[in-house]
Scaffold this motif. Sequence first.
Motif, PDB file in Angstrom:
ATOM      1  N   LYS A 166       0.848  -1.197   0.000  1.00 33.69           N
ATOM      2  CA  LYS A 166       0.000   0.000   0.000  1.00 33.69           C
ATOM      3  C   LYS A 166       0.878   1.239   0.000  1.00 33.69           C
ATOM      4  N   ARG A 167       0.380   2.285  -0.601  1.00 34.01           N
ATOM      5  CA  ARG A 167       1.044   3.599  -0.509  1.00 34.01           C
ATOM      6  C   ARG A 167      -0.042   4.662  -0.362  1.00 34.01           C
ATOM      7  N   ILE A 168       0.197   5.599   0.525  1.00 31.78           N
ATOM      8  CA  ILE A 168      -0.776   6.666   0.773  1.00 31.78           C
ATOM      9  C   ILE A 168      -0.057   8.004   0.849  1.00 31.78           C
ATOM     10  N   LYS A 169      -0.746   9.048   0.474  1.00 31.48           N
ATOM     11  CA  LYS A 169      -0.199  10.396   0.539  1.00 31.48           C
ATOM     12  C   LYS A 169      -0.511  11.016   1.898  1.00 31.48           C
ATOM     13  N   PHE A 170       0.392  11.889   2.343  1.00 26.76           N
ATOM     14  CA  PHE A 170       0.171  12.611   3.590  1.00 26.76           C
ATOM     15  C   PHE A 170       0.550  14.071   3.389  1.00 26.76           C
ATOM     16  N   ILE A 171      -0.381  14.964   3.739  1.00 25.57           N
ATOM     17  CA  ILE A 171      -0.151  16.410   3.644  1.00 25.57           C
ATOM     18  C   ILE A 171      -0.367  16.999   5.029  1.00 25.57           C
ATOM     19  N   PRO A 172       0.700  17.421   5.729  1.00 21.02           N
ATOM     20  CA  PRO A 172       0.545  17.917   7.106  1.00 21.02           C
ATOM     21  C   PRO A 172      -0.487  19.019   7.251  1.00 21.02           C
ATOM     22  N   SER A 173      -0.540  19.946   6.300  1.00 22.52           N
ATOM     23  CA  SER A 173      -1.460  21.087   6.428  1.00 22.52           C
ATOM     24  C   SER A 173      -2.912  20.651   6.390  1.00 22.52           C
ATOM     25  N   ALA A 174      -3.182  19.449   5.848  1.00 20.03           N
ATOM     26  CA  ALA A 174      -4.556  18.972   5.745  1.00 20.03           C
ATOM     27  C   ALA A 174      -4.936  18.054   6.891  1.00 20.03           C
ATOM     28  N   GLN A 175      -4.009  17.816   7.815  1.00 14.59           N
ATOM     29  CA  GLN A 175      -4.249  16.848   8.880  1.00 14.59           C
ATOM     30  C   GLN A 175      -4.065  17.462  10.265  1.00 14.59           C
ATOM     31  N   LYS A 176      -4.451  18.712  10.422  1.00 14.44           N
ATOM     32  CA  LYS A 176      -4.274  19.378  11.708  1.00 14.44           C
ATOM     33  C   LYS A 176      -5.246  18.854  12.757  1.00 14.44           C
ATOM     34  N   GLN A 177      -6.422  18.417  12.349  1.00  9.94           N
ATOM     35  CA  GLN A 177      -7.401  17.906  13.301  1.00  9.94           C
ATOM     36  C   GLN A 177      -7.066  16.462  13.667  1.00  9.94           C
TER      37      GLN A 177
END
Length: 609
Positions: free
Chosen positions: A84-95
């Motif tokens: 599996k591979r997934i993207k992570f964007i810190p600015s979109a995961q603040k909550q």
Amino acid sequence: MEYLDRGMIAMQSAPQSVYIAWRILATDASNLEFSLYRKEAGKNPVKLNKPAKSNNYIDSFLGSISSCEYILNAVIKGKETLLKRIKFIPSAQKQAYLAIPLQIPAGGTIEGSNYTYSANDASVGDLNGDGQYEIILKWDPSNSKNPPQLGFTGNQLLDAYTLEGKLLWRIDLGKNIRSGAAYTQFLVYDFDGDGRSELICKTADGTIDGTGKVIGDANKDWRNYDSKSAFHGKIAEGPEYITAFDGLTGKAMDTQIYTSSRYPLDGWGGIGGNGGNDNSASRSDRFTACVAYLDGKKPSAVMVRGWYGRSVLSAWDFDGKKLKQRWIFDSKDDKNPYSGMGNHNLSVADVDQDGKDEICIGAMTVDDNGKGLYTTGLRHGDALHLTDLDPDRPGLEVFGIHESEGKTEALMTPGTAQFDAKTGELLWSKSPGIDVGRGVAGDIDPTKRGFENWGGPGGLRDVKGNTISEKAPNSTNFLVWWDDDLTRELLDKNYIEKWNWQTQTTDRLFTAEGAVANNGTKATPCLTADIFGDWREEIIWRSADNKELRIYTPTTLSTHNFYTLMHDPQYRLGVAWQNTSYNQPPHTGFYLGAETKEFPKSNILILKK
């Protein structure tokens, strides 16, 4: 059972840390290990761990990363294969949650009163066959009613959403299905074995499926408009249906006459509750439902009508085209020993360990063949916990609470009791003649073997029914596996607490700010289930403005490399029946507590993708 992918997630757990977790499957090879990589744009992947059996990791190096990709590989005998591979964007995961935007239905006006909609109970199922769960949500109108209450309600609505917030369909059950906790019990499961979940529930004339097609007669209105009638606003006439809907489109695939019928209206009284009866579509209109593997191989839908007196269980199979009746169990009359034993909830388990499921609806259990297995005579209650409560006894046990009110107080039924799930043998009972409204069983004290229980007089009790503390948790509601130890946490309203056995108080672990619970004083979440990540449970609450669902997941490391709870058949079926009436938390089919070292081998076959 259903095919699941790795359920991989990445959630920011601290300002510079990311929690990454993924599923271990019950069918994985025992020597399977995992390698985890972080890849930034234009750079080579960075290996974060040595190959390990662990299924979670905290990446503490974010720095100035604006986005990255996490890559999970399977490792067997040194050979790596992409999982599996997934993207992570810190600015979109603040909550601290995954937000799923909702499309709030328009309210309306009935008899001069306005009503609006709130997100309510939910379930999960893989609707498109990709191994990832989608969410099926019930919308509750603000004028929903309990069966004894008079008056009209808004229509009951069911939505399906992807985890990204895409609305797949909306089913409008129509004006001839009353709204309220007792009426619509919806089952989401892969009933036909095609790799995709279906939805099965009760329908009526005017139900509109997810494609806009009407079931039955769209022009019929079976509601009672006589304001002086004991039936005002109720639906006590007209046909009742059961429908199987396609999970991906919401299309009605087959509709049959619902069994059993509501008639005779005065045929549902008995020694449950206050021991009374009525003929005004109250006791006749109380439902629960569940999914059970009645042949040990394929799941069936079981619809239950009646709690306080007569109870009818109706099992249905779905082959992808047609619903077919498997069997009906009917307690028939108030003198039958199986009458008056039904709860506002139920549980499904293989209690006799023959590879087939039984249905326990409170103080009685029906065998996989539709015959009564036993009745305890303990009568109706509001809460039920069925699992291996006592690791020192063979098999499963049931803890429950029971009502005593009105003319039934003289029966001196115990307010709390525990019995053998296979035979109905009473193991202990407390508080005769006392009406106990709430009760819970869970392993919350690691110094005592087995599940503790509380509710009614007696404080906190051990698995044998002995009081171990005069004080008990204030929360007598839901349970959740949230932190790393194997005792269970207390879930109530919008917060999680942990029983401190040393101080005999509870410690607050987490509060979901801006999220709210459902079902009034019941204060239950939309759903608890192991939806993704490691083996621990996620919680779905709704936002206070109903604009989104919020899926909260643990973001602390777990040192227990267990397979997903959704590959334990009893737990998975518990998630399917969780939305039923007075919601209850799911339990595993084995002892899961402080003493558990590993999960037992799960005897399942996975449907191919």
